[in-house]
Each structure stands twice: as C-alpha cells, then as structure tokens.
Design an enzyme around this catalytic site. Structure first.
Site, short mmCIF file in Angstrom:
data_model
loop_
_atom_site.label_atom_id
_atom_site.label_comp_id
_atom_site.label_asym_id
_atom_site.label_seq_id
_atom_site.Cartn_x
_atom_site.Cartn_y
_atom_site.Cartn_z
N GLU A 343 0.84 -1.15 0.03
CA GLU A 343 -0.10 -0.12 -0.25
C GLU A 343 0.81 1.23 -0.11
O GLU A 343 0.80 2.04 0.88
CB GLU A 343 -0.91 0.21 1.41
N CYS A 439 -10.80 1.03 7.20
CA CYS A 439 -9.83 2.24 7.69
C CYS A 439 -10.59 3.62 6.96
O CYS A 439 -10.61 4.68 7.43
CB CYS A 439 -8.55 2.21 7.50
O1 FUB Z 1 -3.26 -0.48 9.30
C1 FUB Z 1 -4.17 0.24 9.59
C2 FUB Z 1 -4.79 0.86 8.21
O2 FUB Z 1 -5.22 -0.25 7.33
C3 FUB Z 1 -3.64 1.62 7.46
O3 FUB Z 1 -3.57 2.78 7.52
C4 FUB Z 1 -4.38 1.38 6.02
O4 FUB Z 1 -3.54 1.39 4.86
C5 FUB Z 1 -4.87 -0.21 6.10
O5 FUB Z 1 -3.93 -1.04 5.77
ZN ZN Z 2 -7.74 3.38 4.46
#
Ligand code: FUB
Ligand code: ZN
Length: 672
Positions: A343, A439
C-alpha cells in the site's frame, strides 16, 4: 520570512452553509455516522462484523473481574500472533478478541466524527449514544492506563512486544484524536482523561531511560495525536513523547531488528525498513517511501513538532519530503501510493493509472500534512495540494449518496480487467458498502465533518482562508470580535464574496488572507478602502472593518488542459482536464466502451460547459470535441496501417462523481 498560517479555527466558531460542503457534511451526519455505529456494533446485514464495541465489552468484563478478584484472578491467555482473529462460527462467539488487531480504532474514528458533527449540528440523542459508548470503552482501561483491547483480552504480558506489526500506538493515536475532538465539541473529558492516562503510561514506558523501550510506532499517527493532546492539555510531556518517537525512528541499531532479529534484512531494502519510514533517521530523509498512509501521518507529526519547537532541521526535512511527494509521487487527483504492494509509494514518477493504489486514507493523510505545512508557512502551494487531494480523491472515496466507499482510487478502470487480472484485484469498479479493514470510510467521516478546520486557520491577527466554503466564521481579533460571512461560488462559478457580518460598533481592526488558487490565470480583487498585499499566493486584506464591508474576488477560471512530466511513462501522449479545483474524467456511461480509442482536442476554447445531474446531484459537465479511432480488424499483429477516426464528442464529469451510475470504464488521462 513567510508567516505561519496559525492554528485551525475552533469548529464551534464556523458554520458551513455552502450547499456543496454542507451537503457532504450532512451525508456524513445522516448516513455515515449512523451506519458506522451499526457497523461497529456488528448490526449491518451482509457486512463483515467489526467486533469493535464487542471487544471493548469483553475487555471491560475482564477488567471488572481483575479488579474484583485481584491476584486470585485466573488470566485466560490467547495467542498474540494472529493479525485478525476471526470466528469460525458466528453463532458461537467466544469471550475473546475478534477482528483486525487495530479494531479499536473503528470506535475512535467514529467518536471523532461524532465530535466534529456535534459542533455543527447539536444532537442530544447522538451525544447520549456517544457517552454510553465512551463508558463501555473506558471500562476496559487497565489500572495502569493501558487501553488496547487486543492485548487486554489476549495477554497483557505481551504488550509492546511487536511495535513493528501490531498497532498499540496507532490505537493510542486514534483514541487520542477522537478524545480531543469529543472534548472540544462537548466539554466532556471522560474519554480525554482515558487517552491521557494511556499516553501517560506510554510516556512512562518509552524513552532512553533505564528499562524503557527505545521503540516507536510501526504505524504512525501517535506523533500528531500526542501534539493535539499537548495543545489541549498544555502538558509538555506529550510533545516530548511525540518528538521522541520522531527522532528515534530510523536510528541504529534498528529497533525493529531487536524485536524481529534478522527479518528486516531478509526482506532486504524495500519494503522492510522503508515500509515503516525507518530506513534513515527522519531528519535525513528526502524521499517519501513505504506505506503511504503511515508516511504522511508521520510527516504530519513531524511538521507539528517542527512548528511547536521551532526545529528548523525538522522543518527542512518536511519540506524535502513534501517536495518529493508533490513533484514526483502524486497523482493529478491528489492521490498517493503508486503500488498496492505494501500500500505504498513507488519509485519516483511511477504513477500507473490502472494499478494505482491511491488509498483514500493516504489522500486524507496528505490533507493533514498540507494543513500542517500551512501552519508553518502560509504558502498557497500547500493549500493547492490540500484542495486537490480533498476535492478529488477524498470526495471520490464516498458515493454521492454516502452509502458506499472506495478504498483504492484508480485513474483508469476497465471492469473486466479488475475481474480477470489478479494484479488489479485491489481495484474495484464500484464502491463497496464497507470493508473488513474499514480504515477509509471513517477517515472520510472525520475529515469531512471537520472540513472547516482545513478551510480556515488563524493567527492572532489574521484569518486565513485556504479553501472556499460558504458560511460564517467568527474570530476574536486583538481589537475585538468579527464575524465574516462567506459566499463562495467556486464549484460552478469563480467568485467569492466575504462580508463583515458583525464587528465592534466603531469597527474592528482585522486582517484576512485569502488564497489565490493555482487553477486561476488571474483574479480581480475589490476590497474598498482596505489595504491589500499579495504574498506567497495569498491576498492579505486589512484595516478597520465595519458591518457591511465587502471583499470580492473573481478568479479567471478556465478549463485547463494538463499534461504530465515526461518521466511519467503512463501519461505520455495523453492529457487530463481540470476546471477549478476539480479534475475531470470520462466514463463509459457517457462515452461508450473502449475509452482507450478516444482522443481529445486540446483546444480549451472549444469546451462547452453544461449542467447535469448525477445521482440527484447537480454539477457541471464539460463537452469537448474529440475523435474515436476506428477499431482495426485483423490479426493480433499486422503491418502498420494509418488509423482512421470518426468525430466524437467527449463528455467529461468531475472525477469525484465517477462510478455513481453503475459499473463501466473510466479514464482521467485521455489520448490526444
Ligand atoms: O493498518 C491500519 C490501516 O489499514 C492502514 O492505515 C491502511 O492502509 C490499512 O492497511
Ligand atoms: Zn484506508
């Protein structure tokens, strides 16, 4: 020296009435917050359960037993190496933790959005629900202040043993942000005190002292949250803890090596330390790397600490990282994160449109970073990016009816490719109701319901208007109170009007700095007798203001035909269209299939603007002449033939509104 744009305004002193932004905030209030409440209580049919409130209740029951039985209490130990314990049988849940190990943050983001929403729209029933939820959360807090249900339920002897992958300090950060928001909105400090006690405990456990942990968060956010705790409480230890986390990151020996000997090296270079922005001490960093959300949350915390401590070296690091993002790693939509692997940010100029990650949360984090850079220096280049991310990627993250969401925000979509190509499994052609890892939707909720704090900041003697939103803003100037009334017509028009609604009887000595956006070719300012001066992309207008005084700005707003730097391989031979703050795109619904065969005329003067309605929302669409290349019949490969074209009329809509009329192809970058 550029002046600082001060602090965000108190949300209670701003009322947003602008139809566009009020509409977004009302969606959050009426749709997202209630839906989110049902989601975190596992009441949404067909959605994966969150378990967030259930985990707090389980942890609360455990804590009650611990208190009651003292040393006679028999701990029930569960494994702490499962990232997402999920029940095999939903009908037979055990007294244990379920969901992602950071599931507590589902509550924290909800309460934060609730707090902001209450400042705009008092709602005793919602406040009562929130108070009851806070009681449940606080009942889980340990006597030492620790508050993360994953470890409270599973095994308290294991806390802080996996800072790299587990999210205890991330949970602290979100809890703190939620607590500060709720306190500022309601004056109620129960959750704030819980966050302080958790932070106090972390403060006692982390640092360079004998027996202390020399670590830092694997997922950043505590850095900026602790600054908010410092600002609301005045207690300097929270600022110190934030600075400690920032300065400890990337120092050697690597803390994550102590936790996971040999593992980072095995992963080799990137990801690895880079994923956590821990490859170098932050003051030496000049390239944004790794997980994009984590990165911009870290940079936001760095900017906060640099501002509050006058740390020039840290400020320079923020500037370098900012420049790297916006000059080499940002999509034209303000999205960041070129790869779904980790990501993360990809290498410089690697900005694939169809494989983009561009997580909604990352664009939100960029908005946070931008506002904090503005707080250090009132330079419109930060606000331009803040606006770009907000009006395009963040808004695209939520459907026009507020009922579904994007996690990933591509700039080019073929639904068939999303289905058939595993490399694009992360790209969805339609928004989802909710996510197992939820999230993004709550992050949208907390940002949109506090959007006025991004539109306006204030120093002691100046109100800064970074974004244009109709409504009223009240400010206490050294010489008295003044209420500004803003009528901002930049969504479909190009004019803003700021009038003095209330001032002291003999006028209030005041200053307002209004941003000149990067999307205008020029502007006209009318401010009567008041003095004005342009600096770093802001018009500073000052003098004695009396009720009825008016400032008017008219921007020269034209369709902008944009191209990408030559190094962005994906975008060569293509253009993208922007109008005002909005990036535009073409969709199959208006333009037929095979959008890759369309070419666009680049003569902006040929654009026709017309009103259209998408999902009940009126907006401006743009008609551009273009051509459609005729598909060539024949073998997969054949001798080159001159292409034949037929005239086409391209219909462009704002990117934020795409995917609101069913599934279909979409493109931001169009051949020319
Ligand atoms: O790990 C917490 C949140 O979930 C991250 O900020 C997002 O990218 C997702 O992976
Ligand atoms: Zn997110």
């Amino acid at each position: 020296m550029t002046e600082a744009a001060g602090r965000p305004i108190d949300l209670k002193k701003a009322k947003i009435t602008d139809p566009f932004w009020k509409g977004e905030m009302e969606l959050v209030r009426k749709e997202v917050i209630p839906y989110q409440w049902d989601a975190i209580n596992d009441r949404v049919e067909g959605a994966e359960p969150s378990f967030a409130m259930r985990n707090f209740k389980v942890a609360g029951r455990i804590q009650a037993k611990r208190r009651e039985l003292g040393s006679a209490y028999q701990e029930v130990i569960w494994p702490t190496d499962i990232f997402r314990p999920f029940p095999e049988d939903m009908d037979h849940l055990e007294e244990r933790f379920y969901g992602f190990l950071f599931q507590d943050t589902d509550f924290s983001k909800w309460i934060e959005a609730v707090g902001y929403s209450l400042t705009q729209h008092p709602d005793p029933e919602l406040e009562k629900t929130a108070d009851e939820a806070i009681d449940i959360v606080c009942a889980a807090q340990q006597d030492n202040g620790y508050l993360d249900t994953y470890y409270i339920i599973n095994d308290m002897s294991r806390i802080f043993t996996n800072l790299r992958d587990h999210h205890e300090l991330y949970c602290l950060g979100h809890l703190t942000e939620g607590a500060v928001a709720y306190y500022r909105a309601t004056g109620k400090d129960k959750l704030l005190n819980a966050a302080k006690r958790f932070a106090d405990y972390v403060y006692s456990r982390f640092g360079k002292g004998e027996g202390q942990i020399n670590g830092y968060p694997g997922h950043e956010i505590a850095e900026m949250a602790l600054v908010r705790l410092y600002e609301v409480s005045g207690e300097r230890k929270y600022l110190e803890l934030s600075r400690y986390f920032i300065d400890e990151r990337g120092t050697r020996p690597y803390y994550f090596d102590k936790e996971h000997p040999g593992e980072e090296e095995k992963r080799g270079g990137k990801p690895g330390y880079h994923y956590h922005q821990a490859h170098l001490p932050v003051r030496q960093q000049d390239e944004a790397v790794g997980h994009a959300v984590r990165a911009v949350y870290l940079y936001s915390g760095m900017a906060d600490v640099a501002r509050l401590t006058g740390d020039e070296e840290l400020k320079q690091a923020c500037r370098r990282l900012w420049d790297n993002i916006v000059n080499k790693k940002m999509y034209i939509t303000g999205g960041i994160g070129g790869t779904h692997i980790g990501e993360a940010f990809s290498f410089n100029y690697d900005l694939p449109n169809d494989l983009a990650y561009s997580e909604t949360c990352a664009a939100i984090g960029l908005v946070f970073f931008a506002r904090r850079m503005l707080q250090m220096e009132a330079d419109s280049r930060y606000a331009d990016v803040m606006e770009r991310a907000l009006y395009n990627t963040v808004l695209a993250g939520m459907a026009l009816d507020g009922k579904s969401f994007f996690y990933v925000n591509p700039l080019e979509v073929s639904p068939e490719a999303c289905r058939e190509d595993a490399r694009k499994a992360h790209v969805k052609p339609v928004r989802q109701k909710w996510f197992g890892c939820a999230c993004c939707p709550p992050n949208i909720a907390r940002l949109l319901s506090s959007v006025a704090a991004y539109a306006y900041t204030e120093s002691d003697d100046t109100l800064f208007m970074h974004l244009y939103m109709g409504g009223t803003v009240e400010k206490d100037y050294p010489s008295g109170r003044l209420v500004w009334e803003v009528d901002a017509d930049v969504i479909d028009g190009s004019r803003i009007r700021v009038s003095c609604k209330e001032a002291s009887a003999d006028g209030t000595e005041a200053a307002i700095a209004i941003r000149i956006p990067d999307w205008c070719d020029g502007y006209e300012l009318a401010c009567g007798e008041h003095a004005h001066e342009a600096r770093k992309g802001y018009e500073y207008i000052k003098g004695v203001f009396r009720q009825g005084d008016v400032i008017e700005l008219t921007f020269d707003k034209k369709l902008r035909v944009m191209e990408a730097a030559s190094a962005v391989v994906e975008d060569q031979g293509k253009v993208s269209f922007s109008w005002g703050p909005f990036v535009y795109c073409i969709e199959e619904k208006d333009n037929g299939k095979d959008l890759h065969l369309l070419t666009a005329d680049t003569d902006a003067s040929k654009a026709v603007f017309e009103k259209t309605e998408i999902a009940g929302n009126t907006m401006t669409r743009i008609l551009m002449p273009g051509k459609r290349e005729k598909a060539k019949e024949g073998a997969l490969y054949s001798a080159y033939r001159e292409a034949e074209y037929e005239d086409a009329r391209l219909v462009l809509i704002p990117y934020y509104a795409w995917a609101n009329r069913g599934e279909g192809e979409m493109r931001v970058w169009i051949r020319h």
